[in-house]
Design an enzyme around this catalytic site. Sequence first.
Site, mmCIF file in Angstrom:
data_model
loop_
_atom_site.group_PDB
_atom_site.id
_atom_site.type_symbol
_atom_site.label_atom_id
_atom_site.label_comp_id
_atom_site.label_asym_id
_atom_site.label_seq_id
_atom_site.Cartn_x
_atom_site.Cartn_y
_atom_site.Cartn_z
ATOM 1 N N ASP A 105 -8.091 8.575 47.760
ATOM 2 C CA ASP A 105 -8.966 8.731 46.484
ATOM 3 C C ASP A 105 -8.618 9.943 46.359
ATOM 4 O OD1 ASP A 105 -11.368 7.515 44.930
ATOM 5 O OD2 ASP A 105 -11.842 9.680 45.977
ATOM 6 N N ARG A 106 -9.943 11.034 46.407
ATOM 7 C CA ARG A 106 -9.627 12.966 45.423
ATOM 8 C C ARG A 106 -8.704 13.432 46.266
ATOM 9 N NH1 ARG A 106 -10.934 11.592 40.957
ATOM 10 N NH2 ARG A 106 -10.836 14.197 40.618
ATOM 11 N N ARG A 109 -5.377 13.225 45.226
ATOM 12 C CA ARG A 109 -5.088 14.161 44.492
ATOM 13 C C ARG A 109 -4.434 15.030 44.204
ATOM 14 N NH1 ARG A 109 -5.315 9.500 40.397
ATOM 15 N NH2 ARG A 109 -6.551 8.374 41.108
ATOM 16 N N HIS A 150 -17.551 6.171 36.758
ATOM 17 C CA HIS A 150 -18.198 6.772 37.476
ATOM 18 C C HIS A 150 -17.272 8.291 37.271
ATOM 19 C CE1 HIS A 150 -15.119 5.715 39.929
ATOM 20 N NE2 HIS A 150 -15.451 6.643 40.458
ATOM 21 N N TRP A 151 -16.257 7.990 36.430
ATOM 22 C CA TRP A 151 -15.475 9.403 36.337
ATOM 23 C C TRP A 151 -15.959 9.817 34.858
ATOM 24 C CZ3 TRP A 151 -9.185 9.175 36.622
ATOM 25 C CH2 TRP A 151 -8.938 9.235 37.623
ATOM 26 N N TYR A 211 -14.396 16.374 39.777
ATOM 27 C CA TYR A 211 -13.909 15.132 38.201
ATOM 28 C C TYR A 211 -13.855 16.118 37.329
ATOM 29 C CZ TYR A 211 -14.886 11.153 41.613
ATOM 30 O OH TYR A 211 -14.921 10.195 42.533
ATOM 31 N N HIS A 270 -10.773 -0.457 48.201
ATOM 32 C CA HIS A 270 -10.631 0.673 47.712
ATOM 33 C C HIS A 270 -11.241 2.046 48.880
ATOM 34 C CE1 HIS A 270 -10.683 4.569 45.968
ATOM 35 N NE2 HIS A 270 -11.498 4.812 46.638
#
Length: 289
Positions: A105-106, A109, A150-151, A211, A270
Amino acid sequence: MSVPLPFRYRTVEAGVPIRCAVGGEGPPVLLLHGYPQTHVIWHAVAPLLAERFTVVAADLRGYGDSGKPAPTNGDTEYAKRTMAADQVDVMAELGFDRFAVAGHDRGGRVAHRMALDRPDAVRALAVLDIVPTRHAFACADRDFATGYWHWFFLTAGHGIPERMIGADPEFWIRARMTSRHAGGTPFDPAAMAEYVRCFDEASIAASCADYRAAATIDLEHDEADAGRLLEVPVRALWGERSFVGRNYDVLDVWRGYAADVTGRALPSDHYLPEEAPAEVAAELTRFFG
């Protein structure tokens, strides 16, 4: 489970204080978590990897027990470039100038940006249940807007998401996570309690900035690197029931960003490290070995 992990704990001064757990022996592997978790998401995976590797499971800046600087205009404190630099500094302080990294997830990135900025430090990259941020925004459609709403909510200004989430952060965490879990291993109650403990006012503000940065400064950095392929080998894993698995040809997307890409779907939604820990550990052991 054991909370914290059955590893040695350290707080390393990087760009901000970074809390990490270190265990095992062998080639170094850095594990990075996603939203709204902490390093504890790796609680069932890290001990298995520690049988073959020196494992560092770290809290990203703004999360867990790492430093949570207050966001300022531009949210540069939470650019993935900045968050990645923190973790490279942590690994260097621990004595590891070159290492493998897995990010969910984050964290995926952050790890992607790390591999772009510091190919000298990253020898292999595993990304869990993501496609690159630039691709996600460029191809956003109705399904993305509804599935990943949610993004957009978290990027809202004027303190809106911070105030709304802060009214009941435990509800927010439990609702976000249970809505993206489909079969597999249930969430461990102790892990969930740890996520709730760490999601204080400062973390809520920091994660919103994370975000917002993804939709602004991170995209600027990504556009500057458009067309540049990662040189490190990439292993992409995703949940066969996740939004990513259902809406993207994951390997095809990543092959537009990296020269050497392999991967497959796992039986989960997820949260791969918690829903399919044995499969994740086996995949990472083979890939990083």
